[in-house]
Design a protein around this motif. Structure first.
Motif, PDB file in Angstrom:
ATOM      1  N   GLU A 198      -3.267  -6.798   2.219  1.00  0.00           N
ATOM      2  CA  GLU A 198      -2.615  -7.283   1.000  1.00  0.00           C
ATOM      3  C   GLU A 198      -1.109  -7.412   1.208  1.00  0.00           C
ATOM      4  O   GLU A 198      -0.518  -6.746   2.079  1.00  0.00           O
ATOM      5  CB  GLU A 198      -2.926  -6.342  -0.162  1.00  0.00           C
ATOM      6  CG  GLU A 198      -4.378  -6.408  -0.597  1.00  0.00           C
ATOM      7  CD  GLU A 198      -4.667  -5.542  -1.806  1.00  0.00           C
ATOM      8  OE1 GLU A 198      -5.551  -5.897  -2.584  1.00  0.00           O
ATOM      9  OE2 GLU A 198      -3.997  -4.497  -1.966  1.00  0.00           O
ATOM     10  N   TRP A 200       1.498  -6.310  -0.358  1.00  0.00           N
ATOM     11  CA  TRP A 200       2.368  -5.155  -0.543  1.00  0.00           C
ATOM     12  C   TRP A 200       2.531  -4.360   0.752  1.00  0.00           C
ATOM     13  O   TRP A 200       3.554  -3.693   0.950  1.00  0.00           O
ATOM     14  CB  TRP A 200       1.822  -4.253  -1.658  1.00  0.00           C
ATOM     15  CG  TRP A 200       0.511  -3.589  -1.359  1.00  0.00           C
ATOM     16  CD1 TRP A 200      -0.715  -4.036  -1.668  1.00  0.00           C
ATOM     17  CD2 TRP A 200       0.320  -2.334  -0.682  1.00  0.00           C
ATOM     18  NE1 TRP A 200      -1.687  -3.167  -1.228  1.00  0.00           N
ATOM     19  CE2 TRP A 200      -1.077  -2.106  -0.633  1.00  0.00           C
ATOM     20  CE3 TRP A 200       1.167  -1.397  -0.115  1.00  0.00           C
ATOM     21  CZ2 TRP A 200      -1.626  -0.982  -0.041  1.00  0.00           C
ATOM     22  CZ3 TRP A 200       0.620  -0.270   0.471  1.00  0.00           C
ATOM     23  CH2 TRP A 200      -0.753  -0.069   0.504  1.00  0.00           C
ATOM     24  N   ARG A 221      -5.517   2.894  -2.916  1.00  0.00           N
ATOM     25  CA  ARG A 221      -5.859   1.543  -3.374  1.00  0.00           C
ATOM     26  C   ARG A 221      -7.367   1.323  -3.400  1.00  0.00           C
ATOM     27  O   ARG A 221      -7.894   0.632  -4.289  1.00  0.00           O
ATOM     28  CB  ARG A 221      -5.187   0.517  -2.444  1.00  0.00           C
ATOM     29  CG  ARG A 221      -5.603  -0.923  -2.673  1.00  0.00           C
ATOM     30  CD  ARG A 221      -5.111  -1.425  -4.010  1.00  0.00           C
ATOM     31  NE  ARG A 221      -5.486  -2.817  -4.192  1.00  0.00           N
ATOM     32  CZ  ARG A 221      -6.649  -3.228  -4.699  1.00  0.00           C
ATOM     33  NH1 ARG A 221      -7.544  -2.329  -5.055  1.00  0.00           N
ATOM     34  NH2 ARG A 221      -6.904  -4.509  -4.845  1.00  0.00           N
TER      35      ARG A 221
END
Length: 566
Positions: A198, A200, A221
């Motif tokens: 992802e 981030w 997550r």
């Protein structure tokens, strides 16, 4: 309100079903009590009628249920039909032993899961191999027997039998926790590459954040999508540890319930089943609380967008090689006779004439394993496909399947088989019915969790704003996002389904000897594990190869990657 009413109705129906077991069973309870009191006495009709009157079994189902529920309200669970002792203290002592064993086994499972995921976390999202599948597919009763024989008896490091102190919990906890931890680690390891892919993560690395902090956030997550299913493992370790408790002679709840079901001591069976239901409800509530603590109090259950694993495709050679090994075993063993006896060749080690050796009756193990695969492996595959379809369909209806799955999760396969045996009697279909009744619940729970996450994704909101209908979103967005991970989950559970069938065969529920079913193979050769280890290692090795094949095949079931925006 509808969900609460539906949950209350299901819970009430389950409790009523437990309370009506003496009325639903096909076995005459009076005959059971008579055999316990006077084994040599003939079942005279007048004597049986007197016992029924004494137990008040002729009062009808409503009075029978009301009397049982009223006793529970007063703290009276009745008396054992066999020993005459109060059921409540007996079940509470057994529950305490099972809870202690479960707590230690859960700690072992968490440590094992951390070891399985360590390579992926260290490498920043590049998933490791499928070696943990070998550990995940080891039957608990086989692991327990090996630990008791090698560590407890031969080496003398830890006690092999009994339940008298902390040292007695180590080996049973290892036998229970290692396979569960391997499964948890595989499920977590399957989601971590998607978290590391992802945006981030790239931003965090660009800012110079330590790899340890990124790995910790990646674990956080992926936890919301996995925590709802942890209740299954808690219930499984408590109620499904019957074989481990028998091997180590632990007076736990599973062993107590099994003995009560086999002896038709229904008051003990009723109370033990009710305890498992309550334990499952507490475990499910704790799992939901864990999701809220991980996600945060400001977010709802559906506020975490879905993960889309983006790992490299698995090497095609690994599953092909493992499949070739299984096919070679089947091709070499099916032409042989699994029932041919040769007393002169008893317990022979592997050789040219018998590649897997022989059992205590001189029967060829290769033939029995290959023919047993037709009963165990094919049945497990059929049950897995049916469970996948049922889990997907019911998972699309979360208001219906959520409370129903929570209720079904309270019934491990062993307990389901005991209830089926108590009501309908034993038979070859008992293991299949028991496993089919509960195998869909984890997949439905997983489907519901993924749907909640996917509906929160920004691209789905944008597609809905552009005028897309419900069916379009289901066909083109939701199902493509949900089906691959749930299919991988079903593949990961295929060895577990085969093990559940084998475990029920090991406990004597289902097909009877001389059937070559894998559970019977392990059960009948268990007494010879120390002097002829090939008799149990050969079927265990085939199960381990099956687990590795399932995991490596599951790695290839991926959602097609989205095209990068230009």
């Amino acid at each position: 309100m509808r969900s609460m009413l539906w949950r209350a109705s299901l819970a009430g129906a389950l409790v009523c079903g437990i309370g009506l077991l003496p009325w639903l069973t096909r076995t005459d309870p009076a005959l059971t009590v008579l055999k316990a009191r006077a084994r040599d006495r003939d079942p005279d009709p007048e004597v049986l009628a007197a016992i029924r009157h004494q137990l008040r079994l002729d009062d009808g189902p409503l009075l029978l249920l009301g009397r049982w529920l009223g006793g529970l309200v007063r703290g009276d669970a009745g008396r054992s039909w066999l020993s005459g002792a109060d059921v409540g203290p007996v079940v509470l002592r057994a529950l305490g032993a099972s809870l202690l064993l479960m707590a230690v086994a859960l700690a072992v499972a968490l440590c094992t899961a951390a070891v399985v995921c360590a390579r992926t976390l260290y490498r920043g999202g590049r998933s490791g191999g499928a070696g943990s599948a070998m550990l995940a597919t080891l039957p608990e009763f086989l692991t327990a027997s090996v630990l008791a024989t090698v560590v407890g008896v031969q080496l003398g490091w830890l006690p092999a039998l009994g339940w008298y102190g902390p040292r007695h919990t180590v080996l049973p906890a290892l036998a229970l926790g290692l396979p569960v931890g391997a499964v948890l680690g595989r499920l977590l390891d399957d989601q971590l590459p998607g978290a590391f892919a992802e945006p981030w993560v790239r931003a965090a690395r660009a800012r110079g954040l330590p790899a340890r902090s990124i790995a910790r956030q990646a674990v956080r997550r992926v936890l919301p999508g996995l925590l709802p299913g942890t209740a299954l493992f808690v219930v499984g370790m408590t109620g499904g540890a019957v074989a481990v408790e028998q091997v180590f002679d632990i007076p736990g709840l599973g062993r107590t319930t099994l003995q009560a079901a086999l002896a038709q001591d229904l008051p003990v069976l009723q109370t033990g089943t009710l305890c498992l239901v309550l334990l499952a409800a507490l475990a499910a509530g704790a799992a939901r609380l864990g999701v809220r603590l991980v996600v945060g109090p400001a977010l709802t259950d559906g506020a975490v967008p879905a993960l889309h694993p983006a790992g490299a495709p698995a090497r095609a050679t690994t599953p092909l090689l493992l499949a070739a090994v299984l096919l070679a075993v089947l091709a070499a063993g099916l032409p042989r006779d699994p029932l041919a006896l040769d007393t002169a060749a008893r317990l022979q080690p592997p050789g040219a004439a018998h590649p897997f050796g022989t059992d205590a009756l001189g029967r060829d193990l290769l033939a029995r394993i290959a023919h047993g695969a037709l009963d165990t492996l094919l049945l497990a595959l059929a049950l897995s496909v049916g469970s996948l379809l049922a889990g997907l369909l019911l998972g699309l209806l979360p208001r219906l399947s959520g409370p129903l799955a929570d209720t079904v999760n309270a019934v491990p396969p062993v307990l389901a088989a005991l209830l089926v045996t108590a009501v309908a009697g034993g038979g070859p279909a008992t293991p299949a019915l028991a496993v089919a009744a509960v195998a869909w619940a984890p997949l439905a729970t997983h489907t519901c969790a993924l749907l909640r996450q996917e509906r929160a994704a920004p691209h789905l909101t944008a597609t809905r704003a552009l005028g897309a209908g419900r069916w379009y979103l289901l066909r083109h967005e939701l199902l493509p996002a949900v089906v691959p991970p749930v299919a991988r989950h079903a593949l990961l559970r295929l060895p577990g389904t085969a093990l559940a069938l084998a475990s029920l065969g090991f406990l004597g529920l289902g097909a009877q000897p001389p059937s070559p079913e894998w559970g019977h193979l392990l059960a009948e050769n268990q007494p010879y594990a120390e002097r002829a280890p090939w008799t149990v290692l050969a079927p265990a090795a085939v199960l381990a190869v099956l687990g590795a094949l399932a995991v490596t095949s599951a790695a290839a079931v991926r959602r097609p990657a989205r095209a990068a925006p230009r």
